[in-house]
Design an enzyme around this catalytic site. Structure first.
Site, short mmCIF file in Angstrom:
data_model
loop_
_atom_site.label_atom_id
_atom_site.label_comp_id
_atom_site.label_asym_id
_atom_site.label_seq_id
_atom_site.Cartn_x
_atom_site.Cartn_y
_atom_site.Cartn_z
N ASP A 31 0.85 -1.19 0.00
CA ASP A 31 0.00 0.00 0.00
C ASP A 31 0.89 1.25 0.00
O ASP A 31 1.87 1.32 0.74
CB ASP A 31 -0.91 -0.01 1.23
CG ASP A 31 -2.05 1.00 1.09
OD1 ASP A 31 -3.21 0.57 1.02
OD2 ASP A 31 -1.78 2.22 1.07
N ILE A 32 0.54 2.21 -0.84
CA ILE A 32 1.35 3.41 -1.00
C ILE A 32 1.31 4.30 0.25
O ILE A 32 2.21 5.12 0.47
CB ILE A 32 0.88 4.18 -2.26
CG1 ILE A 32 1.99 5.04 -2.83
CG2 ILE A 32 -0.38 4.98 -2.01
CD1 ILE A 32 1.73 5.56 -4.24
N ASN A 85 -12.84 -3.04 2.61
CA ASN A 85 -13.78 -1.92 2.59
C ASN A 85 -14.70 -2.09 1.39
O ASN A 85 -14.24 -2.33 0.27
CB ASN A 85 -13.01 -0.60 2.49
CG ASN A 85 -12.14 -0.36 3.70
OD1 ASN A 85 -12.51 -0.68 4.82
ND2 ASN A 85 -10.95 0.17 3.48
N GLY A 91 -15.85 2.97 3.31
CA GLY A 91 -14.49 3.50 3.22
C GLY A 91 -13.73 3.08 1.98
O GLY A 91 -12.53 3.29 1.88
N GLN A 92 -14.44 2.47 1.01
CA GLN A 92 -13.74 2.06 -0.22
C GLN A 92 -13.46 3.29 -1.08
O GLN A 92 -14.35 4.10 -1.35
CB GLN A 92 -14.59 1.04 -1.00
CG GLN A 92 -13.84 0.44 -2.19
CD GLN A 92 -14.63 -0.67 -2.88
OE1 GLN A 92 -15.80 -0.92 -2.56
NE2 GLN A 92 -14.01 -1.33 -3.84
N HIS A 98 -10.13 -5.33 -3.24
CA HIS A 98 -8.79 -5.64 -2.70
C HIS A 98 -8.94 -5.96 -1.23
O HIS A 98 -9.79 -5.42 -0.53
CB HIS A 98 -7.83 -4.46 -2.90
CG HIS A 98 -8.39 -3.15 -2.46
ND1 HIS A 98 -9.28 -2.43 -3.22
CD2 HIS A 98 -8.21 -2.44 -1.32
CE1 HIS A 98 -9.61 -1.32 -2.57
NE2 HIS A 98 -9.00 -1.31 -1.42
N HIS A 100 -6.94 -5.83 2.32
CA HIS A 100 -5.81 -5.25 3.03
C HIS A 100 -5.26 -6.30 3.99
O HIS A 100 -6.01 -6.94 4.72
CB HIS A 100 -6.24 -4.04 3.87
CG HIS A 100 -6.78 -2.89 3.09
ND1 HIS A 100 -6.06 -1.73 2.85
CD2 HIS A 100 -7.99 -2.68 2.51
CE1 HIS A 100 -6.80 -0.87 2.17
NE2 HIS A 100 -7.97 -1.42 1.95
P1 AMP Z 1 -9.73 1.35 0.08
O1 AMP Z 1 -10.03 2.51 0.96
O2 AMP Z 1 -10.05 0.03 0.73
O3 AMP Z 1 -10.35 1.49 -1.30
O4 AMP Z 1 -8.17 1.30 -0.07
C1 AMP Z 1 -7.45 1.81 -1.15
C2 AMP Z 1 -6.01 1.72 -0.76
O5 AMP Z 1 -5.23 1.86 -1.93
C3 AMP Z 1 -5.55 2.80 0.23
O6 AMP Z 1 -5.04 2.17 1.40
C4 AMP Z 1 -4.47 3.55 -0.56
O7 AMP Z 1 -3.40 3.96 0.25
C5 AMP Z 1 -4.05 2.52 -1.58
N1 AMP Z 1 -3.48 3.06 -2.80
C6 AMP Z 1 -3.97 4.07 -3.56
N2 AMP Z 1 -3.20 4.26 -4.64
C7 AMP Z 1 -2.21 3.35 -4.58
C8 AMP Z 1 -1.07 3.04 -5.41
N3 AMP Z 1 -0.82 3.70 -6.54
N4 AMP Z 1 -0.27 2.03 -5.03
C9 AMP Z 1 -0.51 1.35 -3.89
N5 AMP Z 1 -1.55 1.58 -3.08
C10 AMP Z 1 -2.39 2.58 -3.40
#
Ligand code: AMP
Ligand code: ZN
Length: 114
Positions: A31-32, A85, A91-92, A98, A100
């Protein structure tokens, strides 16, 4: 593949990621914006929007059974947290399903906030 989907672009190699695992069904990358010392995202190669649209039993089992293997591979021998999420109120933010995988710190309690 959805052309305007961030995770589809990562899967296609059009955007970078710190990949830690991949197979024919999923890719796994860091995760970024990590919420724990270890924070991985398990992402199916198919563009499935959310848990509401997930109807593939093989993929579901595959992702669930992959989690403990990934956790072990990351040295998370004392436990880990899995979060999914679903939808805006859940919170998605990225609408490509995906899982986590979080760990490496103290994740006490119900942990509804990440
Ligand atoms: P969600 O809130 O469950 O949709 O989570 C989306 C997740 O994607 C968040 O934890 C972000 O930090 C992560 N995210 C967004 N852009 C990227 C990216 N380019 N590379 C890796 N993770 C990312
Ligand atoms: Zn996608």
């Amino acid at each position: 593949m959805s052309t305007d989907c961030l995770f589809c672009k990562i899967i296609a190699g059009e955007l970078p990621s710190e990949q830690v695992y991949s197979d024919e069904k999923v890719i796994v990358f860091k995760d970024i914006n990590p919420k724990a010392p270890i924070h991985l995202l398990i992402v199916p190669r198919d563009h499935i929007i959310s848990l509401n649209e997930l109807d593939n039993d093989d993929l579901t089992v595959h992702m669930m059974r992959l989690l403990p293997k990934l956790a072990k591979g990351q040295g998370l021998n004392n436990g880990f947290r899995t979060v999914i999420n679903t939808g805006p109120a859940g919170g998605q933010i990225v609408f490509h399903i995906h899982l986590h995988l979080l760990g490496g710190g103290s994740l006490d309690g119900a942990g509804f906030s990440m």
